[in-house]
Write a protein that holds these residues in place. Structure first.
Motif, short mmCIF file in Angstrom:
data_model
loop_
_atom_site.label_atom_id
_atom_site.label_comp_id
_atom_site.label_asym_id
_atom_site.label_seq_id
_atom_site.Cartn_x
_atom_site.Cartn_y
_atom_site.Cartn_z
N CYS A 1 77.89 -1.26 -24.42
CA CYS A 1 76.59 -1.42 -25.36
C CYS A 1 75.59 -0.15 -25.17
O CYS A 1 74.74 0.24 -25.79
CB CYS A 1 75.63 -2.50 -25.33
N GLY A 2 75.96 0.69 -23.94
CA GLY A 2 75.02 1.90 -23.79
C GLY A 2 73.90 1.66 -23.11
O GLY A 2 73.14 2.54 -22.82
N GLU A 3 73.68 0.59 -22.29
CA GLU A 3 72.63 0.29 -21.58
C GLU A 3 72.60 1.15 -20.27
O GLU A 3 73.68 1.07 -19.80
CB GLU A 3 72.21 -1.14 -21.16
N HIS A 4 71.41 1.50 -19.71
CA HIS A 4 71.51 2.40 -18.56
C HIS A 4 71.25 1.66 -17.37
O HIS A 4 70.12 0.77 -17.47
CB HIS A 4 70.49 3.76 -18.72
N TYR A 5 71.62 1.50 -16.25
CA TYR A 5 71.45 1.20 -15.04
C TYR A 5 71.49 2.03 -13.81
O TYR A 5 71.99 3.14 -13.89
CB TYR A 5 72.54 -0.11 -14.74
N VAL A 6 70.61 1.94 -12.80
CA VAL A 6 70.70 2.39 -11.73
C VAL A 6 70.98 1.46 -10.60
O VAL A 6 70.72 0.37 -10.51
CB VAL A 6 69.01 3.05 -11.32
N TYR A 7 72.10 2.10 -9.90
CA TYR A 7 72.68 1.23 -8.74
C TYR A 7 72.76 2.00 -7.60
O TYR A 7 72.94 3.12 -7.46
CB TYR A 7 74.08 0.37 -8.98
N PRO A 8 72.70 1.37 -5.95
CA PRO A 8 72.25 0.24 -6.07
C PRO A 8 70.89 0.06 -6.44
O PRO A 8 70.07 1.00 -6.39
CB PRO A 8 72.49 -0.22 -4.43
N VAL A 9 70.14 -1.30 -6.71
CA VAL A 9 68.95 -1.35 -7.51
C VAL A 9 67.94 -1.28 -6.05
O VAL A 9 68.20 -1.35 -4.92
CB VAL A 9 68.66 -2.85 -7.54
N PRO A 10 66.82 -0.12 -6.41
CA PRO A 10 66.01 0.41 -5.48
C PRO A 10 65.25 -1.04 -4.60
O PRO A 10 65.13 -1.86 -5.50
CB PRO A 10 64.94 1.08 -6.21
N GLU A 11 65.12 -0.93 -3.41
CA GLU A 11 64.26 -2.21 -2.92
C GLU A 11 63.28 -2.55 -3.45
O GLU A 11 62.65 -3.57 -3.45
CB GLU A 11 64.35 -2.09 -1.32
N SER A 12 62.40 -1.58 -3.66
CA SER A 12 61.01 -1.67 -4.29
C SER A 12 61.03 -2.29 -5.57
O SER A 12 60.22 -3.08 -6.16
CB SER A 12 60.37 -0.24 -4.93
N ALA A 13 62.37 -2.54 -6.30
CA ALA A 13 62.40 -3.22 -7.82
C ALA A 13 62.99 -4.36 -7.67
O ALA A 13 63.03 -5.05 -8.54
CB ALA A 13 63.18 -2.16 -8.75
N GLN A 14 63.58 -4.84 -6.36
CA GLN A 14 64.22 -6.16 -6.38
C GLN A 14 63.07 -7.11 -6.07
O GLN A 14 61.81 -6.87 -5.63
CB GLN A 14 64.89 -6.38 -5.06
N LYS A 15 63.32 -8.40 -6.79
CA LYS A 15 62.33 -9.41 -6.48
C LYS A 15 62.62 -10.19 -5.46
O LYS A 15 63.76 -10.57 -5.10
CB LYS A 15 62.36 -10.27 -7.84
N ASP A 16 61.69 -10.87 -4.79
CA ASP A 16 61.79 -11.48 -3.61
C ASP A 16 62.18 -13.09 -4.06
O ASP A 16 61.85 -13.51 -4.85
CB ASP A 16 60.58 -11.14 -2.73
#
Length: 55
Positions: free
Chosen positions: A40-55
């Motif tokens: 589908c062309g969706e962009h992702y950054v991996y691994p997910v930055p720790e600041s963006a992860q939900k607790d």
């Protein structure tokens, strides 16, 4: 026939109409990479930055 010659991870697209599972190369510790879903062309950054992860 192609062979994967490096360790890989898999990412599943989270777009509701897609849900494509695709492989990405494992990166060295501390590095990140942007990838694009081949379906589908969706962009992702991996691994997910720790600041963006939900607790």
């Amino acid at each position: 026939m192609a062979r994967i010659i490096r360790p890989t991870w898999a990412i599943r697209c989270v777009q509701s109409g897609c849900k494509c599972l695709f492989e990405v190369a494992q990166l060295e510790e501390g590095k990140q990479q942007e990838v694009v879903c081949p379906n589908c062309g969706e962009h992702y950054v991996y691994p997910v930055p720790e600041s963006a992860q939900k607790d």
